[in-house]
Scaffold this motif. Sequence first.
Motif, PDB file in Angstrom:
ATOM      1  N   SER A 192       0.842  -1.197   0.000  1.00  0.00           N
ATOM      2  CA  SER A 192       0.000   0.000   0.000  1.00  0.00           C
ATOM      3  C   SER A 192       0.874   1.242   0.000  1.00  0.00           C
ATOM      4  CB  SER A 192      -0.917   0.004   1.221  1.00  0.00           C
ATOM      5  OG  SER A 192      -1.790  -1.108   1.192  1.00  0.00           O
ATOM      6  N   SER A 193       0.413   2.286  -0.671  1.00  0.00           N
ATOM      7  CA  SER A 193       1.206   3.504  -0.776  1.00  0.00           C
ATOM      8  C   SER A 193       0.287   4.707  -0.895  1.00  0.00           C
ATOM      9  CB  SER A 193       2.127   3.423  -1.997  1.00  0.00           C
ATOM     10  OG  SER A 193       2.734   4.670  -2.255  1.00  0.00           O
ATOM     11  N   SER A 194       0.724   5.808  -0.336  1.00  0.00           N
ATOM     12  CA  SER A 194      -0.035   7.056  -0.448  1.00  0.00           C
ATOM     13  C   SER A 194       0.018   7.593  -1.873  1.00  0.00           C
ATOM     14  CB  SER A 194       0.515   8.105   0.526  1.00  0.00           C
ATOM     15  OG  SER A 194       1.894   8.358   0.248  1.00  0.00           O
ATOM     16  N   ASN A 195       0.883   7.003  -2.715  1.00  0.00           N
ATOM     17  CA  ASN A 195       0.968   7.435  -4.112  1.00  0.00           C
ATOM     18  C   ASN A 195      -0.223   6.961  -4.930  1.00  0.00           C
ATOM     19  OD1 ASN A 195       3.926   6.815  -3.069  1.00  0.00           O
ATOM     20  ND2 ASN A 195       4.088   8.493  -4.543  1.00  0.00           N
ATOM     21  N   TYR A 196      -0.931   5.948  -4.417  1.00  0.00           N
ATOM     22  CA  TYR A 196      -2.130   5.473  -5.100  1.00  0.00           C
ATOM     23  C   TYR A 196      -3.311   6.368  -4.755  1.00  0.00           C
ATOM     24  CZ  TYR A 196       0.425   1.132  -6.005  1.00  0.00           C
ATOM     25  OH  TYR A 196       1.343   0.199  -6.428  1.00  0.00           O
ATOM     26  N   ALA A 197      -4.109   6.705  -5.766  1.00  0.00           N
ATOM     27  CA  ALA A 197      -5.280   7.539  -5.541  1.00  0.00           C
ATOM     28  C   ALA A 197      -6.290   6.808  -4.660  1.00  0.00           C
ATOM     29  CB  ALA A 197      -5.926   7.904  -6.876  1.00  0.00           C
ATOM     30  N   THR A 198      -7.105   7.571  -3.957  1.00  0.00           N
ATOM     31  CA  THR A 198      -8.137   6.996  -3.091  1.00  0.00           C
ATOM     32  C   THR A 198      -9.057   6.082  -3.904  1.00  0.00           C
ATOM     33  OG1 THR A 198      -8.115   8.979  -1.717  1.00  0.00           O
ATOM     34  CG2 THR A 198     -10.038   7.543  -1.533  1.00  0.00           C
ATOM     35  N   GLY A 199      -9.329   4.918  -3.349  1.00  0.00           N
ATOM     36  CA  GLY A 199     -10.215   3.968  -4.015  1.00  0.00           C
ATOM     37  C   GLY A 199      -9.508   2.946  -4.870  1.00  0.00           C
ATOM     38  N   THR A 200      -8.176   3.030  -4.960  1.00  0.00           N
ATOM     39  CA  THR A 200      -7.419   2.059  -5.749  1.00  0.00           C
ATOM     40  C   THR A 200      -7.509   0.674  -5.108  1.00  0.00           C
ATOM     41  OG1 THR A 200      -5.866   3.745  -6.489  1.00  0.00           O
ATOM     42  CG2 THR A 200      -5.153   1.458  -6.662  1.00  0.00           C
ATOM     43  N   THR A 201      -7.824  -0.328  -5.915  1.00  0.00           N
ATOM     44  CA  THR A 201      -7.909  -1.710  -5.445  1.00  0.00           C
ATOM     45  C   THR A 201      -6.605  -2.432  -5.767  1.00  0.00           C
ATOM     46  OG1 THR A 201     -10.299  -1.778  -5.808  1.00  0.00           O
ATOM     47  CG2 THR A 201      -9.158  -3.889  -5.634  1.00  0.00           C
ATOM     48  N   LEU A 202      -5.991  -3.029  -4.750  1.00  0.00           N
ATOM     49  CA  LEU A 202      -4.767  -3.796  -4.944  1.00  0.00           C
ATOM     50  C   LEU A 202      -5.093  -5.285  -4.955  1.00  0.00           C
ATOM     51  CD1 LEU A 202      -2.254  -1.929  -2.576  1.00  0.00           C
ATOM     52  CD2 LEU A 202      -2.780  -1.473  -4.979  1.00  0.00           C
ATOM     53  N   LEU A 203      -4.560  -6.004  -5.964  1.00  0.00           N
ATOM     54  CA  LEU A 203      -4.805  -7.447  -6.088  1.00  0.00           C
ATOM     55  C   LEU A 203      -3.466  -8.185  -6.140  1.00  0.00           C
ATOM     56  CD1 LEU A 203      -7.648  -7.445  -8.807  1.00  0.00           C
ATOM     57  CD2 LEU A 203      -7.911  -7.643  -6.326  1.00  0.00           C
ATOM     58  N   PRO A 204      -2.804  -8.353  -4.985  1.00  0.00           N
ATOM     59  CA  PRO A 204      -1.546  -9.098  -4.985  1.00  0.00           C
ATOM     60  C   PRO A 204      -1.797 -10.594  -5.170  1.00  0.00           C
ATOM     61  CG  PRO A 204      -2.186  -8.562  -2.750  1.00  0.00           C
ATOM     62  CD  PRO A 204      -3.189  -7.886  -3.652  1.00  0.00           C
TER      63      PRO A 204
END
Length: 400
Positions: A184-196
Amino acid sequence: MMAAASMPLLVGAAGLATDTVQWTLWKRQIQRQADSAALAGAYAVAQGFNASDSATADISRMALVALTQTPTIENAPTSGPFAGNAQAVRVVLQTSAELPFSKILGVKAPVIYGEATAAVVGSGDYCVVSLEKTSTVGITLQGNATVNLGCGIVTNSRASNAVYAGGSSTVAATPVAAVGGLTSSSNYATGTTLLPYSIPVQDPFAGLPTPTAANFTGCNQKLSAKSGETQSYSPGCYNNVDIKGTVNLEKGVYYIDATSFDVGAQATINGTDVTIILTSSNAANNPSSISTININGGATINLKAPTDTANPYHGVLFYQDRRALDSGTNTINGNASSVLQGAFYFPGQAMSFSGTSGMTTDCVKMVGKRVTFIGNSNIVNQCKDTGVDKFTATLVKLVG
């Protein structure tokens, strides 16, 4: 006397309780076995293997309970909400075993079933695909890059953090998926879904033909324009590229058998329904000779890929011969007046994209070994009627 009279009741209750616990355990074990087998079968489907073989092997490995009937393994299922779906696998297991207390009372051994369905389902539309398979980072956003893609990014990298968003970069893309991990990173816009830990995505352009000797017939032409000069060119093969002025490309396919496709800082290149293939007439014997691309940031690039779906290169703007060695980086820049529409395909090498505020990139998709963003890239990806196909990634999950 009262205690003696109630003892059979107490013993019976304890016996029934023991049998119930045992039955529940068997039920959970066989269900777990069915779930695991269905997932194994679906993962096999996702990777082009035999679903029945994978599910059967998984059942043998698990072996939590002894089965009393040959397992039912269906691809596609014959019942349920995924009936007839070739991307789904249904597994039904059965066991039967006597319960200690119930046996004394003459109760028949219960039949216990476990049933599960797993399927390969879509996990989102992607516009950036990194084919990197090692633990090297697949997609990098660095510096002041601002990337607004309007769709997702995915990499086959197995790195613990397969997508790196550093510096003051900002990325608006969802989902963000990787075979490896994602941090997770603050560089991702709000609402970004991460699928590792997603399943690998297939090369969306794997079916494009590899250049052959016939494509290099008469390949002794120069594609060039001096500063302040305007030149027009027809489709064909070019073994020298040096663009410093304005070049107009007619509709068709251009084979580049040069060291590099260079576009200077003050150059302009125009073309509609154009595909540029970076290759080499000696690619089979010397893949290091395959052409790369270097478009300077001051250049004006007005290029659109073919839209006719009957064209094997529809939607593809740049295609680097997949035999290219992973030994260089292809650089694509452009100024605010540039208009780009189509896909950039560099399956064997890295590509670096630096957009500029004001560039028209309504439909731009990228497939590379690795992809790096270093500038502002506001890509809307409204690709209807442009000939640019969707990149749809998948995941495997239990659906029933």
